[in-house]
Every structure is written in C-alpha cells, then in structure tokens.
Design a protein around this motif. Sequence first.
Motif, PDB file in Angstrom:
ATOM      1  N   MET A  36      58.389  25.679 -72.982  1.00 53.22           N
ATOM      2  CA  MET A  36      58.726  25.940 -72.013  1.00 53.22           C
ATOM      3  C   MET A  36      59.602  25.097 -71.245  1.00 53.22           C
ATOM      4  O   MET A  36      59.243  24.013 -70.230  1.00 53.22           O
ATOM      5  CB  MET A  36      57.415  26.064 -71.225  1.00 53.22           C
ATOM      6  N   GLY A  91      52.728  12.621 -66.118  1.00 48.69           N
ATOM      7  CA  GLY A  91      52.595  13.785 -66.708  1.00 48.69           C
ATOM      8  C   GLY A  91      50.971  14.487 -66.075  1.00 48.69           C
ATOM      9  O   GLY A  91      50.579  13.842 -66.025  1.00 48.69           O
ATOM     10  N   SER A  92      50.771  15.969 -65.974  1.00 48.47           N
ATOM     11  CA  SER A  92      49.598  16.248 -66.184  1.00 48.47           C
ATOM     12  C   SER A  92      48.991  16.465 -66.845  1.00 48.47           C
ATOM     13  O   SER A  92      47.225  16.429 -66.438  1.00 48.47           O
ATOM     14  CB  SER A  92      50.248  17.558 -64.888  1.00 48.47           C
ATOM     15  N   ASP A  93      49.185  16.057 -67.604  1.00 51.60           N
ATOM     16  CA  ASP A  93      48.126  15.630 -69.231  1.00 51.60           C
ATOM     17  C   ASP A  93      47.610  14.710 -69.107  1.00 51.60           C
ATOM     18  O   ASP A  93      46.603  14.741 -69.184  1.00 51.60           O
ATOM     19  CB  ASP A  93      49.109  15.755 -70.710  1.00 51.60           C
ATOM     20  N   ALA A 164      44.444  28.150 -64.962  1.00 53.16           N
ATOM     21  CA  ALA A 164      46.094  28.120 -64.974  1.00 53.16           C
ATOM     22  C   ALA A 164      46.381  29.332 -64.137  1.00 53.16           C
ATOM     23  O   ALA A 164      45.972  30.026 -64.791  1.00 53.16           O
ATOM     24  CB  ALA A 164      46.229  27.907 -66.270  1.00 53.16           C
ATOM     25  N   ASN A 168      48.650  29.950 -69.340  1.00 57.53           N
ATOM     26  CA  ASN A 168      49.193  29.383 -70.315  1.00 57.53           C
ATOM     27  C   ASN A 168      48.253  30.020 -71.617  1.00 57.53           C
ATOM     28  O   ASN A 168      47.040  28.611 -71.908  1.00 57.53           O
ATOM     29  CB  ASN A 168      50.176  27.619 -70.448  1.00 57.53           C
ATOM     30  N   ASP A 195      45.643  24.886 -61.541  1.00 56.58           N
ATOM     31  CA  ASP A 195      46.796  24.118 -62.592  1.00 56.58           C
ATOM     32  C   ASP A 195      47.733  24.543 -62.194  1.00 56.58           C
ATOM     33  O   ASP A 195      48.197  25.969 -63.089  1.00 56.58           O
ATOM     34  CB  ASP A 195      46.567  23.525 -64.572  1.00 56.58           C
ATOM     35  N   ALA A 197      51.352  24.341 -63.695  1.00 52.41           N
ATOM     36  CA  ALA A 197      52.139  23.523 -63.877  1.00 52.41           C
ATOM     37  C   ALA A 197      53.655  24.493 -63.637  1.00 52.41           C
ATOM     38  O   ALA A 197      54.838  24.202 -64.034  1.00 52.41           O
ATOM     39  CB  ALA A 197      52.109  23.714 -65.006  1.00 52.41           C
ATOM     40  N   TYR A 198      52.924  26.339 -64.302  1.00 51.85           N
ATOM     41  CA  TYR A 198      54.193  26.858 -63.421  1.00 51.85           C
ATOM     42  C   TYR A 198      54.841  27.850 -62.137  1.00 51.85           C
ATOM     43  O   TYR A 198      55.014  28.635 -62.043  1.00 51.85           O
ATOM     44  CB  TYR A 198      54.225  28.311 -65.296  1.00 51.85           C
ATOM     45  N   SER A 223      57.822  18.492 -64.901  1.00 54.70           N
ATOM     46  CA  SER A 223      57.807  19.141 -65.991  1.00 54.70           C
ATOM     47  C   SER A 223      58.850  20.339 -66.511  1.00 54.70           C
ATOM     48  O   SER A 223      59.814  20.671 -66.850  1.00 54.70           O
ATOM     49  CB  SER A 223      57.136  19.525 -67.325  1.00 54.70           C
ATOM     50  N   ARG A 231      58.156  12.149 -67.411  1.00 55.39           N
ATOM     51  CA  ARG A 231      56.117  12.539 -67.578  1.00 55.39           C
ATOM     52  C   ARG A 231      56.189  12.315 -65.784  1.00 55.39           C
ATOM     53  O   ARG A 231      55.017  11.150 -65.514  1.00 55.39           O
ATOM     54  CB  ARG A 231      55.857  11.777 -68.358  1.00 55.39           C
TER      55      ARG A 231
HETATM   56  C1  LIG Z   1      49.351  24.853 -67.984  1.00 50.83           C
HETATM   57  C2  LIG Z   1      49.723  23.586 -68.651  1.00 50.83           C
HETATM   58  N1  LIG Z   1      49.397  22.479 -67.983  1.00 50.83           N
HETATM   59  C3  LIG Z   1      49.794  21.963 -67.974  1.00 50.83           C
HETATM   60  C4  LIG Z   1      50.398  20.503 -68.877  1.00 50.83           C
HETATM   61  C5  LIG Z   1      51.382  19.444 -69.070  1.00 50.83           C
HETATM   62  O1  LIG Z   1      52.576  19.397 -68.240  1.00 50.83           O
HETATM   63  P1  LIG Z   1      53.377  17.729 -68.277  1.00 50.83           P
HETATM   64  O2  LIG Z   1      53.752  18.030 -68.917  1.00 50.83           O
HETATM   65  O3  LIG Z   1      52.813  17.315 -66.619  1.00 50.83           O
HETATM   66  O4  LIG Z   1      51.879  16.767 -69.002  1.00 50.83           O
HETATM   67  C6  LIG Z   1      51.301  22.227 -69.256  1.00 50.83           C
HETATM   68  C7  LIG Z   1      52.315  22.051 -70.711  1.00 50.83           C
HETATM   69  O5  LIG Z   1      52.608  23.106 -71.303  1.00 50.83           O
HETATM   70  C8  LIG Z   1      50.801  23.433 -69.402  1.00 50.83           C
HETATM   71  O6  LIG Z   1      50.904  24.889 -69.868  1.00 50.83           O
END
Ligand SMILES: Cc1ncc(COP(=O)(O)O)c(C=O)c1O
Length: 365
Positions: A36, A91-93, A164, A168, A195, A197-198, A223, A231
């Motif tokens: 993605m 990163g959101s991780d 999310a 995802n 979340d 992210a998208y 990202s 990140r």
């Molecule tokens: C729903 C969701 N949240 C967070 C992330 C992580 O994103 P980042 O690159 O900011 O760590 C992803 C990555 O694929 C994701 O799909």
Amino acid sequence: MTSIDKLIENTIRPDVRALASYHVPDATGYIKLDAMENPYELPEALRSELAGRLSAAVLNRYPVPSYSTLKQRLCERLGVPAGHDVILGNGSDELIQIMATAVAQPGKRTVIMAPVPAFVMFARSAQYAGAEFVGVPLRPDFTLDKPAMLAAIAEHRPALLFLAYPNNPTGNLFDPADMAEIIAALGETGIAVVDEAYEPFAQSSFMARLPEFPNLVVMRTLSKLGLAGIRLGYMSAAPALLAQFDKVRPPYNVNVLSQIAAEFALDHLEVLDEQAARIRAARAEFARELARLPGVEVFPSAANFLLVRVPDSDHACARLAANRVLAKNMSKMHPLLANCIRVTVSTPDENAAFLNALATSLTTP
Ligand SMILES: Cc1ncc(COP(=O)(O)O)c(C=O)c1O
C-alpha cells in the motif's frame, strides 16, 4: 542444544520464541503491489530543494524532543481541532505499541480489542505488551457486527479498541453511526482509536469529532500519502490523555531527517494531495477492470488498495509472482478472507500488469 539455544530458552519469552517474524518479501525485480505504498515520488525540483534542507540538518545533536514546529505544522495543515495536540511516532506502528504499553497492566488481565480481520499490528502489539487481544469478527460483507461488538465490550471491558477507518485489509469504511455508538459504549472504561492510515483515499474522518468523545484518539500516518520511507505517524486526542501516552514514548523517537522531510512535505502538501487524487481515480478504473474478469469479486474500497476474491488465491499469487508482480495473499489470515488477494492501487502501467497477470492466472493451470 547449543549454548545460544540454551541462552534463548532461558531468557526469551516463550510466546516470543513461538512467533514467526513479520515477513517482508524481497521485492527486487518485482512490481511491488503488496504494501500500500504511493507509487509516485516527489518531483525532481522538490527533491533537490529537500536535499538542500536536509544538508542543513544538525546531525551531531539529538532531536529537540518537543518537535513543536512539526507538530504545529501537522495540526494546521491536517485539520486537528483547536484544543487538541498531537504526538508523533516512528510510523503509526510505534504509536500502536505506545498505546498498548500504556494500558497493559502487569499481573492484571488487560484486553485490547478490534474487529477482525484487522491490521496485524493491533494483535501483535497487544501481545508484546502482555495484553490479551480479543478480535470480534466482521460480518461476511465486512461491515461491523455492532451487536457482537457491543456484547464483547460489555463482556471484556477492553482498555483499548482499534477501529481502522477505512479498514485494512478489507478496504471499506465502517458505518460512522455504528462507530460512534461503539466509542460511546466504551465510555470511561476504554479508549477508542480510529486509525485513519488511509484517510487521503477515503476523505472521510473522525478528526473533527474529537471534541465529541473524550475517549477518542485519531491516528494517522504520512506513509500512505507518499512518505513511507521517513516513518512518521501522529495521533490526536484530549491533551491530558496524550500526556499519558507521551510518557511511554521514547524521547527521541523521530529522527531529525524525518522531521525535516515531514515539514518540507507539509509545505508542499498540494503535491501529495494531487498524487492521492490520481490514485483515487485509478482505483475506480482498476476496480471496474478487475470486476470484468470471470470469477473475480472486487470489494468496495475507500483505501489505496483493493481486496479481490479469486477462485484460487494460492494459484493466482504463484502466477503473479512468476510474472514478477507482488501482491498479498490474505487467504490464511482469517476465514472471512478465503481466496482473497490484497493489491495496492498503483500507476496505470502497474495496475495493468497486475490485471494482465491475474487474467492469465485464471486461464492457465
Ligand atoms: C490500518 C493501518 N494502520 C497503521 C499502519 C502502519 O502505518 P505506518 O507506516 O505509519 O507504521 C498500516 C500499514 O499498513 C495500516 O494498514
């Protein structure tokens, strides 16, 4: 048993030893449609300008840990409501991990919840932190099973619940009214993390609704917008709640180069917004073409990827790989994803390469 094996057995947690590591396949020589990412780079003129800014970075000092300039820029440019601040993650991780760590109580059952199938790091971060992950299955059409979610909340009282938006790996947006009811049901006993992210591809957000819900965190990342390499994730919530999470954040978690690159990108947000618009337009076209293939079901997506169901995903992914196209076989992740493949929406050429390779896989044994 060698001495290193003994050392590992004596020191590393059994559940960690039993884990498979997060596998990222080597994409050299492949069309990479499994993560993605935004396929477009920054234009050459901007890259040169960025190089100038990066060359002025102070590398011998630690970053200034307040990150105030970048935070202020994020709040201004990305619609964080007045009275709300952000904290930044590698990163959101990392933000997911920070929240899991902050809620998981040693010696006490702590539940972290999400509808499933979900982003894998929700369950993984819960486990790393020593919390219990409870997944509540979506309906077969990937909508939220609201009664099941409310029942699971009443039963398990999760400290943290991830939604999310879009989800995802399913790509859909959950019903916002259902989400609001779930966030309200958590009340004072649970924190809801939306979340996003998208978000650049969904253009629908809970950010403006932060003042409505004291227990709401809205998390995003740069990202998917086009800066996966730097990140940088951020999350917004009531300042008092953020202050608690901030205690768990490693003090210098965002490096100066990422900080400068992010500030630069925010100054040129229109370039990234235009790329996201191109991806949204390509998504509609890609989905239409894929849906024409015999036996292929395309699920509605508000993200920069499509989830497609094919007659045999193992066969299709093997044929895609033989044609040097990398997509993600989701079949084994969850029973609801049987024979599903997730593919990033990319440039017209790369989308066509996937389409052709998938079409060939459907007719070749
Ligand atoms: C729903 C969701 N949240 C967070 C992330 C992580 O994103 P980042 O690159 O900011 O760590 C992803 C990555 O694929 C994701 O799909």
